[in-house]
Motif scaffolding. Sequence first.
Motif, short mmCIF file in Angstrom:
data_model
loop_
_atom_site.label_atom_id
_atom_site.label_comp_id
_atom_site.label_asym_id
_atom_site.label_seq_id
_atom_site.Cartn_x
_atom_site.Cartn_y
_atom_site.Cartn_z
N LEU A 112 -29.39 -63.90 -46.20
CA LEU A 112 -28.01 -64.26 -45.87
C LEU A 112 -27.54 -63.35 -44.74
CD1 LEU A 112 -26.46 -64.58 -49.46
CD2 LEU A 112 -27.08 -66.43 -47.91
N PRO A 113 -26.65 -63.80 -43.90
CA PRO A 113 -26.17 -62.98 -42.78
C PRO A 113 -25.11 -61.95 -43.22
CG PRO A 113 -25.11 -65.11 -42.71
CD PRO A 113 -26.09 -65.16 -43.85
N LEU A 114 -25.48 -61.12 -44.19
CA LEU A 114 -24.53 -60.16 -44.75
C LEU A 114 -24.64 -58.77 -44.15
CD1 LEU A 114 -24.85 -61.09 -48.53
CD2 LEU A 114 -23.01 -61.69 -46.97
N TYR A 115 -25.68 -58.54 -43.37
CA TYR A 115 -25.94 -57.17 -42.91
C TYR A 115 -26.10 -57.08 -41.41
CZ TYR A 115 -26.93 -57.32 -47.86
OH TYR A 115 -26.82 -57.55 -49.20
N THR A 116 -25.46 -57.97 -40.68
CA THR A 116 -25.53 -57.98 -39.23
C THR A 116 -24.68 -56.83 -38.66
OG1 THR A 116 -23.62 -59.43 -38.98
CG2 THR A 116 -25.80 -60.49 -39.20
N ALA A 117 -24.87 -56.55 -37.38
CA ALA A 117 -24.08 -55.51 -36.72
C ALA A 117 -22.59 -55.85 -36.77
CB ALA A 117 -24.55 -55.34 -35.28
N GLU A 118 -22.26 -57.14 -36.63
CA GLU A 118 -20.86 -57.56 -36.67
C GLU A 118 -20.24 -57.28 -38.04
OE1 GLU A 118 -23.35 -59.92 -35.75
OE2 GLU A 118 -23.13 -59.40 -33.64
N ALA A 127 -14.39 -47.29 -43.87
CA ALA A 127 -14.92 -45.94 -44.07
C ALA A 127 -13.93 -44.87 -43.63
CB ALA A 127 -16.23 -45.77 -43.32
N PHE A 128 -12.95 -45.27 -42.86
CA PHE A 128 -12.02 -44.28 -42.33
C PHE A 128 -10.59 -44.48 -42.82
CE2 PHE A 128 -15.60 -44.65 -39.42
CZ PHE A 128 -16.07 -43.36 -39.51
N GLU A 129 -10.31 -45.62 -43.43
CA GLU A 129 -9.01 -45.86 -44.04
C GLU A 129 -9.19 -46.89 -45.14
OE1 GLU A 129 -6.77 -48.99 -41.33
OE2 GLU A 129 -7.53 -47.32 -40.13
N ALA A 130 -8.30 -46.85 -46.11
CA ALA A 130 -8.40 -47.81 -47.22
C ALA A 130 -8.06 -49.20 -46.70
CB ALA A 130 -7.45 -47.40 -48.34
N VAL A 131 -8.99 -50.12 -46.84
CA VAL A 131 -8.80 -51.48 -46.37
C VAL A 131 -8.99 -52.41 -47.57
CG1 VAL A 131 -9.59 -53.24 -44.76
CG2 VAL A 131 -9.73 -50.84 -44.10
N TYR A 139 -21.27 -52.36 -48.19
CA TYR A 139 -20.73 -51.55 -47.09
C TYR A 139 -19.33 -51.02 -47.44
CZ TYR A 139 -24.38 -53.36 -43.91
OH TYR A 139 -25.56 -53.68 -43.31
N LEU A 140 -18.56 -51.79 -48.16
CA LEU A 140 -17.22 -51.34 -48.55
C LEU A 140 -17.31 -50.17 -49.53
CD1 LEU A 140 -14.23 -51.98 -48.06
CD2 LEU A 140 -14.32 -53.51 -50.02
N VAL A 141 -18.23 -50.27 -50.49
CA VAL A 141 -18.42 -49.18 -51.46
C VAL A 141 -18.97 -47.94 -50.76
CG1 VAL A 141 -19.70 -48.49 -53.53
CG2 VAL A 141 -18.76 -50.79 -53.36
N ALA A 142 -19.97 -48.13 -49.91
CA ALA A 142 -20.56 -47.00 -49.18
C ALA A 142 -19.52 -46.36 -48.26
CB ALA A 142 -21.77 -47.47 -48.38
N GLY A 143 -18.71 -47.20 -47.60
CA GLY A 143 -17.67 -46.67 -46.71
C GLY A 143 -16.63 -45.87 -47.45
N SER A 144 -16.28 -46.32 -48.65
CA SER A 144 -15.32 -45.59 -49.47
C SER A 144 -15.88 -44.23 -49.89
CB SER A 144 -14.96 -46.43 -50.70
OG SER A 144 -14.10 -45.72 -51.55
N ALA A 175 -27.23 -49.52 -48.04
CA ALA A 175 -26.22 -48.45 -48.13
C ALA A 175 -26.62 -47.27 -47.24
CB ALA A 175 -26.05 -48.00 -49.58
N MET A 176 -27.89 -46.89 -47.27
CA MET A 176 -28.36 -45.76 -46.45
C MET A 176 -28.25 -46.08 -44.96
SD MET A 176 -29.01 -43.35 -48.52
CE MET A 176 -29.92 -42.21 -47.51
N GLN A 177 -28.57 -47.30 -44.57
CA GLN A 177 -28.43 -47.70 -43.17
C GLN A 177 -26.97 -47.63 -42.73
OE1 GLN A 177 -30.21 -51.59 -43.32
NE2 GLN A 177 -32.29 -50.82 -42.96
N PHE A 178 -26.08 -48.03 -43.62
CA PHE A 178 -24.65 -48.00 -43.30
C PHE A 178 -24.16 -46.55 -43.19
CE2 PHE A 178 -20.06 -48.68 -44.32
CZ PHE A 178 -19.77 -49.49 -43.22
N PHE A 179 -24.60 -45.70 -44.11
CA PHE A 179 -24.25 -44.28 -44.02
C PHE A 179 -24.72 -43.70 -42.69
CE2 PHE A 179 -24.41 -43.86 -48.88
CZ PHE A 179 -23.04 -43.88 -49.00
N ALA A 180 -25.94 -44.03 -42.30
CA ALA A 180 -26.49 -43.52 -41.04
C ALA A 180 -25.67 -44.02 -39.85
CB ALA A 180 -27.95 -43.95 -40.90
#
Length: 197
Positions: A112-118, A127-131, A139-144, A175-180
């Motif tokens: 599924l297209p869930l992990y694209t750059a977009e 990751a920088f403000e509560a959205v 990505y939302l959990v990792a960003g939090s 999650a690790m890719q998003f953290f990176a």
Amino acid sequence: MDDAVNTLGKGSKVWFKQDVSTWLLAEIKDNINGSLSLQLLTGSPGKVLQITDTSPLVPANPSLQQAIQDLTQLSYLNEPSILDNLAQRYKLDNIYTNAGPVLIAVNPCKDLPLYTAEVANTYKAGAFEAVNQLSPHIYLVAGSAFRDMVRQGTSQSLVINGESGAGKTETTKKAMQFFAALAGGTGVEGQVLEVGS
């Protein structure tokens, strides 16, 4: 039986437990002196059941709440309602669902297209403000967790749990890719991701 079933009237939807693993959606057609007439909406649609024992019944949520993003927002939080909500979201390729602060992921068993750059860029803001308007996503959990780590200066954990084949390793990698990506791509992400391989 859920006590709420006793308060339901004609036209209300209920879940009928047919057997150990099968719940059928039904509509109450009549409630006369504790004898319920139910019309099945799933299983054998149109079939009418007459029951006096309401123990296999629990209330169903209104159709307005189908495929809701957070299970805690359901009017009736019971086993068949949770399973139905997850199934409805899955049919729409929405594999992530919140249960309050917990993220439930259902393995799509397809790409599924869930992990694209977009998609990642969309969730970076979280990751920088509560959205709150973003859909449930790893990505939302990792960003939090990243946001809390940076703001509070404390360690954070993600608990990823599931049966064999449920997608734990893939979810951890994402999650690790998003953290990176959030940390600016230090170059060690490839080494960290190889640990799980």
